[in-house]
Design a protein around this motif. Structure first.
Motif, PDB file in Angstrom:
ATOM      1  N   TYR A 124       1.063 -10.280 -21.263  1.00  0.00           N
ATOM      2  CA  TYR A 124      -0.065  -9.623 -21.931  1.00  0.00           C
ATOM      3  C   TYR A 124      -0.021  -8.106 -21.871  1.00  0.00           C
ATOM      4  N   THR A 125       0.514  -7.532 -20.797  1.00  0.00           N
ATOM      5  CA  THR A 125       0.487  -6.078 -20.669  1.00  0.00           C
ATOM      6  C   THR A 125       1.761  -5.404 -21.159  1.00  0.00           C
ATOM      7  N   LYS A 126       2.908  -6.010 -20.974  1.00  0.00           N
ATOM      8  CA  LYS A 126       4.172  -5.365 -21.334  1.00  0.00           C
ATOM      9  C   LYS A 126       4.720  -5.847 -22.665  1.00  0.00           C
ATOM     10  N   GLU A 127       4.737  -7.159 -22.877  1.00  0.00           N
ATOM     11  CA  GLU A 127       5.352  -7.697 -24.091  1.00  0.00           C
ATOM     12  C   GLU A 127       4.466  -7.576 -25.316  1.00  0.00           C
ATOM     13  N   LYS A 128       3.264  -8.015 -25.212  1.00  0.00           N
ATOM     14  CA  LYS A 128       2.333  -8.045 -26.341  1.00  0.00           C
ATOM     15  C   LYS A 128       2.990  -8.721 -27.529  1.00  0.00           C
TER      16      LYS A 128
ATOM     17  N   ASN B  63       2.890 -17.627 -11.560  1.00  0.00           N
ATOM     18  CA  ASN B  63       2.561 -17.868 -12.965  1.00  0.00           C
ATOM     19  C   ASN B  63       1.574 -16.827 -13.497  1.00  0.00           C
ATOM     20  N   VAL B  64       0.645 -16.388 -12.662  1.00  0.00           N
ATOM     21  CA  VAL B  64      -0.286 -15.331 -13.067  1.00  0.00           C
ATOM     22  C   VAL B  64       0.477 -14.025 -13.298  1.00  0.00           C
ATOM     23  N   VAL B  65       1.463 -13.730 -12.456  1.00  0.00           N
ATOM     24  CA  VAL B  65       2.294 -12.530 -12.644  1.00  0.00           C
ATOM     25  C   VAL B  65       3.030 -12.618 -13.984  1.00  0.00           C
ATOM     26  N   LEU B  66       3.582 -13.782 -14.314  1.00  0.00           N
ATOM     27  CA  LEU B  66       4.250 -13.962 -15.608  1.00  0.00           C
ATOM     28  C   LEU B  66       3.282 -13.732 -16.768  1.00  0.00           C
ATOM     29  N   LEU B  67       2.079 -14.252 -16.637  1.00  0.00           N
ATOM     30  CA  LEU B  67       1.069 -14.095 -17.683  1.00  0.00           C
ATOM     31  C   LEU B  67       0.678 -12.628 -17.857  1.00  0.00           C
ATOM     32  N   ILE B  68       0.501 -11.922 -16.751  1.00  0.00           N
ATOM     33  CA  ILE B  68       0.148 -10.499 -16.813  1.00  0.00           C
ATOM     34  C   ILE B  68       1.267  -9.698 -17.475  1.00  0.00           C
ATOM     35  N   LEU B  69       2.527 -10.009 -17.138  1.00  0.00           N
ATOM     36  CA  LEU B  69       3.655  -9.328 -17.781  1.00  0.00           C
ATOM     37  C   LEU B  69       3.650  -9.563 -19.291  1.00  0.00           C
TER      38      LEU B  69
ATOM     39  N   ASP C 280      17.425  -3.758 -24.498  1.00  0.00           N
ATOM     40  CA  ASP C 280      17.044  -3.620 -23.094  1.00  0.00           C
ATOM     41  C   ASP C 280      16.516  -4.973 -22.634  1.00  0.00           C
ATOM     42  N   THR C 281      17.261  -5.633 -21.774  1.00  0.00           N
ATOM     43  CA  THR C 281      16.897  -6.988 -21.355  1.00  0.00           C
ATOM     44  C   THR C 281      16.243  -7.038 -19.976  1.00  0.00           C
ATOM     45  N   ARG C 282      15.869  -5.894 -19.427  1.00  0.00           N
ATOM     46  CA  ARG C 282      15.317  -5.882 -18.061  1.00  0.00           C
ATOM     47  C   ARG C 282      14.057  -6.717 -17.926  1.00  0.00           C
ATOM     48  N   LEU C 283      13.124  -6.600 -18.869  1.00  0.00           N
ATOM     49  CA  LEU C 283      11.880  -7.367 -18.777  1.00  0.00           C
ATOM     50  C   LEU C 283      12.160  -8.860 -18.901  1.00  0.00           C
ATOM     51  N   GLY C 284      13.029  -9.228 -19.816  1.00  0.00           N
ATOM     52  CA  GLY C 284      13.397 -10.638 -19.969  1.00  0.00           C
ATOM     53  C   GLY C 284      14.066 -11.184 -18.722  1.00  0.00           C
ATOM     54  N   ASN C 285      14.939 -10.385 -18.110  1.00  0.00           N
ATOM     55  CA  ASN C 285      15.601 -10.812 -16.881  1.00  0.00           C
ATOM     56  C   ASN C 285      14.607 -10.947 -15.730  1.00  0.00           C
ATOM     57  N   LEU C 286      13.643 -10.029 -15.666  1.00  0.00           N
ATOM     58  CA  LEU C 286      12.603 -10.117 -14.634  1.00  0.00           C
ATOM     59  C   LEU C 286      11.795 -11.406 -14.800  1.00  0.00           C
ATOM     60  N   LYS C 287      11.423 -11.715 -16.040  1.00  0.00           N
ATOM     61  CA  LYS C 287      10.654 -12.934 -16.297  1.00  0.00           C
ATOM     62  C   LYS C 287      11.470 -14.185 -15.960  1.00  0.00           C
ATOM     63  N   LEU C 288      12.769 -14.156 -16.256  1.00  0.00           N
ATOM     64  CA  LEU C 288      13.632 -15.291 -15.893  1.00  0.00           C
ATOM     65  C   LEU C 288      13.713 -15.452 -14.373  1.00  0.00           C
ATOM     66  N   GLY C 289      13.814 -14.329 -13.661  1.00  0.00           N
ATOM     67  CA  GLY C 289      13.863 -14.383 -12.197  1.00  0.00           C
ATOM     68  C   GLY C 289      12.578 -14.953 -11.607  1.00  0.00           C
ATOM     69  N   ILE C 290      11.442 -14.515 -12.127  1.00  0.00           N
ATOM     70  CA  ILE C 290      10.160 -15.031 -11.648  1.00  0.00           C
ATOM     71  C   ILE C 290      10.039 -16.516 -11.997  1.00  0.00           C
ATOM     72  N   GLY C 291      10.472 -16.890 -13.196  1.00  0.00           N
ATOM     73  CA  GLY C 291      10.447 -18.306 -13.598  1.00  0.00           C
ATOM     74  C   GLY C 291      11.321 -19.159 -12.686  1.00  0.00           C
TER      75      GLY C 291
END
Length: 192
Positions: free
Chosen positions: A100-104, A92-98, A46-57
């Motif tokens: 810490y809360t989702k990836e761990k 960048n704060v949104v990326l950091l929160i993702l 499931d690459t949705r979280l990775g794709n979201l992080k790439l989009g935000i980046g």
């Protein structure tokens, strides 16, 4: 194909090797192998979280480029630059929160296997603490609130069990341990 009728030899499989003095190398190799094992059991990544992080980046980079190449010079574009800086920090704060809360400690997120009645995938996470040989692998539900979610299962074992003295991974032993953990997770569902 050879004209003398000789059969083609199969491609030689190169053993996976890690530097035994580098825990990051060991963890990376084990994590990579776990991904192969989980995918072989029918779970798709499931690459949705990775794709979201790439989009935000990409949005962060776009904001930085916009601030750098804005046509007006500094005194005239002061408010625009302040807005870009605020947006840059916010994204960048949104990326950091993702993270810490989702990836761990997650190394892999999966969808449920095709044809399965299960409505949730897996989160595979691992830990290899600094200055330790004890590797912990955890399998949990991607949606712990789901009715089809199981209790997380894990094991902690010494990495010395899976490597030779030369640093070659004994894949058969490691695959068996990971497959057993996946089967333990899935048998939890049957025992419910």
């Amino acid at each position: 194909m050879a004209s003398d009728g000789a059969a083609a030899t199969p491609a030689k499989v190169t053993p996976k090797k890690a530097n035994l003095l580098d825990p990051h190398s060991i963890k990376h190799l084990l994590d990579e192998t776990i991904s192969d094992v989980v995918k072989s059991k029918g779970y798709a990544e499931d690459t949705r979280l990775g794709n979201l992080k790439l989009g935000i980046g990409a949005a962060v980079i776009a904001v930085a480029l916009l601030a750098q190449f804005y046509p007006k010079k500094f005194p005239q574009n002061r408010d625009f630059l302040l807005g870009c800086i605020a947006l840059y920090v916010l994204l960048n704060v949104v990326l950091l929160i993702l993270s810490y809360t989702k990836e761990k400690d997650a190394i892999l997120f999966t969808h449920p296997p095709a044809g399965s009645f299960n409505s949730t995938g897996l989160i595979i996470s691992s830990k290899l603490p600094r200055f330790s040989d004890m590797y912990t692998l955890t399998i949990a539900s991607a949606d712990p609130q789901s009715i089809s979610a199981n209790k997380p299962v894990h094991f902690t074992k010494s990495v010395t069990k899976w490597f030779t003295k030369e640093g070659v991974l004994v894949e058969g032993l490691f695959w068996k341990d990971v497959e057993k953990l996946i089967d333990d997770y899935n048998s939890e569902r049957k025992s419910k």
